[in-house]
Motif scaffolding. Structure first.
Motif, PDB file in Angstrom:
ATOM      1  N   ALA A 120       0.868  -1.059  -0.026  1.00  0.00           N
ATOM      2  CA  ALA A 120       0.096  -0.084  -0.131  1.00  0.00           C
ATOM      3  C   ALA A 120       0.959   1.254   0.011  1.00  0.00           C
ATOM      4  O   ALA A 120       0.555   2.239  -0.747  1.00  0.00           O
ATOM      5  N   ALA A 121       2.127   1.116   0.882  1.00  0.00           N
ATOM      6  CA  ALA A 121       2.634   2.459   0.851  1.00  0.00           C
ATOM      7  C   ALA A 121       3.782   2.541  -0.197  1.00  0.00           C
ATOM      8  O   ALA A 121       4.161   3.720  -0.753  1.00  0.00           O
ATOM      9  N   GLY A 122       4.138   1.361  -0.828  1.00  0.00           N
ATOM     10  CA  GLY A 122       5.283   1.485  -2.143  1.00  0.00           C
ATOM     11  C   GLY A 122       6.282   1.928  -1.534  1.00  0.00           C
ATOM     12  O   GLY A 122       6.971   1.515  -0.494  1.00  0.00           O
ATOM     13  N   ASP A 123       7.314   2.694  -2.020  1.00  0.00           N
ATOM     14  CA  ASP A 123       8.684   3.187  -1.819  1.00  0.00           C
ATOM     15  C   ASP A 123       8.487   4.392  -0.594  1.00  0.00           C
ATOM     16  O   ASP A 123       7.966   5.263  -1.068  1.00  0.00           O
ATOM     17  N   LEU A 124       8.908   3.918   0.436  1.00  0.00           N
ATOM     18  CA  LEU A 124       8.535   4.781   1.684  1.00  0.00           C
ATOM     19  C   LEU A 124       9.621   6.139   1.460  1.00  0.00           C
ATOM     20  O   LEU A 124       9.313   7.205   2.133  1.00  0.00           O
ATOM     21  N   THR A 125      10.387   5.952   0.637  1.00  0.00           N
ATOM     22  CA  THR A 125      11.408   7.131   0.505  1.00  0.00           C
ATOM     23  C   THR A 125      10.724   8.248  -0.551  1.00  0.00           C
ATOM     24  O   THR A 125      11.261   9.240  -0.529  1.00  0.00           O
ATOM     25  N   ALA A 126       9.677   7.851  -0.882  1.00  0.00           N
ATOM     26  CA  ALA A 126       8.931   8.891  -1.695  1.00  0.00           C
ATOM     27  C   ALA A 126       8.151  10.025  -0.715  1.00  0.00           C
ATOM     28  O   ALA A 126       7.801  10.754  -1.428  1.00  0.00           O
ATOM     29  N   TYR A 127       8.215   9.599   0.594  1.00  0.00           N
ATOM     30  CA  TYR A 127       7.420  10.435   1.496  1.00  0.00           C
ATOM     31  C   TYR A 127       8.395  11.328   2.155  1.00  0.00           C
ATOM     32  O   TYR A 127       9.293  10.560   2.556  1.00  0.00           O
ATOM     33  N   ALA A 128       8.269  12.517   2.002  1.00  0.00           N
ATOM     34  CA  ALA A 128       8.956  13.746   2.683  1.00  0.00           C
ATOM     35  C   ALA A 128       9.053  13.397   4.286  1.00  0.00           C
ATOM     36  O   ALA A 128      10.608  13.598   4.604  1.00  0.00           O
ATOM     37  N   ASP A 129       8.196  13.110   5.005  1.00  0.00           N
ATOM     38  CA  ASP A 129       8.358  12.937   6.186  1.00  0.00           C
ATOM     39  C   ASP A 129       7.253  11.992   6.741  1.00  0.00           C
ATOM     40  O   ASP A 129       6.463  11.596   5.755  1.00  0.00           O
TER      41      ASP A 129
END
Length: 399
Positions: free
Chosen positions: A290-299
């Motif tokens: 569901a979240a995919g690549d967690l590095t895509a979220y800034a924080d």
């Protein structure tokens, strides 16, 4: 068509059998619009016609699932990036353009125009092999669970029509012994003829735990009904068949759960995710999907917003400070954090303490669980950022 431009926007109205792609320039003029079969040769031909139109092509699609998997994979292979334009956004934007017709060509044009005017859409990334495997496994598991619920409801409905006392006697969604019983005995007369001793032995030979208690409960229900109801023989055969299918489905679920666990544990961050109380391999796998690549979220705030755990304001004029539940978020991601938070409050620890604190402040159960879920998003984000596992004792972690 012969003049090469710096930027163009290509919108794709994706479908199972075919797609429709439309390309617009900086002024919104249509440069290219054609139907594309969902076939590798047809897609490669279209790419050969679209890519020479500009130095950079900005792609946008309205479906990021299986229907557009081949298209997205071929775009990634050619170094192209695509953004996801939600269908609700496309429908609303369609009203801003002339005409009321609803065609694939017009939808593709609206998608391209929307991507040209807005630059905040999420980029679609082709998942890695492990993420793709988890996506397929978790989706298949969800289908099997839904099938199991449907068959249990059908079994209870049919059994109520011929033997309501036995239907009330067991929880068939969690009692394997009761399902084994129904594969052989479904009517009061058949249970009474068998007797307790022989019924207990029959259940024990089939690996039923507490066979004597199951037999006693079934015979007690049989003693309460001596009336033969219409259609009993046919209904009994249906109940036996449904019970057999549910038991077979349980075995399939055990195998798929083991496959999900093994695949999830191959993920480099599986140990960190699973260390957070309330998250096991199944929810951990769904989190990765569901979240995919967690590095895509800034924080952590962006991740919580994607999960719908951050309220959004609804102010107007003098009315300020009004917050409401967001409408655009990942339902699957919210489910992962909500279920894990609800599971974590069963045992004593910091999660339960935080939940009880919120209840003491006047929050209802759902509100307290959502607040805990939001808190856990920040904790999980910090663990992944620092590459360390969760420990309930901060002093021990510092040491």
């Amino acid at each position: 068509m012969s003049e090469r431009r710096a930027h163009v926007w290509a919108g794709v109205d994706a479908g199972k059998g075919h797609h429709w792609a439309a390309v617009v320039d900086e002024d919104g003029a249509t440069l290219w619009s054609k139907k594309i079969d969902n076939d590798e040769t047809a897609i490669l031909t279209a790419l050969g016609e679209i890519l020479p139109l500009a130095d950079q092509v900005h792609w946008a699609v309205d479906i990021s699932g299986t229907s557009s998997a081949l298209l997205l994979a071929l775009l990634a292979a050619h170094g192209q990036r695509a953004v996801y334009v939600p269908g609700r956004t496309v429908n609303r934007m369609a009203g801003a353009y002339r005409g009321e017709a609803k065609t694939d060509a017009r939808d593709a044009y609206v998608i391209a125009e929307t991507a040209r005017q807005r630059r905040d859409f999420t980029t679609i990334k082709v998942p890695a092999q492990l993420a793709a495997d988890l996506a397929l496994l978790t989706a298949h598991r969800s289908d099997l669970v839904a099938d199991r619920v449907r068959m249990i409801n059908r079994l209870r409905d049919v059994l109520t029509g011929i033997f309501p006392a036995l239907e009330r006697a067991f929880d068939y969604s969690a009692h394997k012994g009761a399902l084994v019983l129904l594969t052989g005995y479904q009517t009061p007369a058949a249970l009474r003829r068998r007797g307790r001793a022989r019924l207990t032995a029959w259940l024990a030979n089939r690996g039923v735990r507490g066979a004597d208690a199951v037999a006693a409960t079934a015979l007690e229900a049989a003693a309460a009904q001596h009336t033969l109801l219409p259609g009993e023989d046919v209904a009994a055969a249906i109940v036996a068949d449904l019970a057999t299918q549910i038991l077979a489905l349980d075995d399939r679920l055990k195998r798929i759960d083991k496959q999900v666990r093994d695949t999830f544990h191959a993920h480099p961050q599986a140990e960190i995710i699973e260390s957070l109380p309330g998250i096991g391999p199944i929810l951990g796998a769904e989190l990765i999907v569901a979240a995919g690549d967690l590095t895509a979220y800034a924080d952590a705030g962006h991740l919580a917003s994607a999960a719908g755990l951050v309220p959004v304001p609804r102010d107007s004029g003098r009315r300020t400070g009004n917050l409401h539940r967001p409408k655009r978020y990942s339902r699957r991601l919210r489910r992962v954090f909500y279920l894990s938070a609800q599971t974590s409050i069963i045992k004593d620890g910091p999660n339960r303490d935080f939940y009880l604190k919120k209840r003491g402040e006047g929050c209802k159960h759902v509100q307290a669980v959502i607040a805990l879920a939001r808190r856990r998003v920040s904790v999980l984000w910090a663990l992944l950022r620092d590459n360390r596992t969760f420990t309930p004792d901060p002093v021990a972690q510092t040491a």
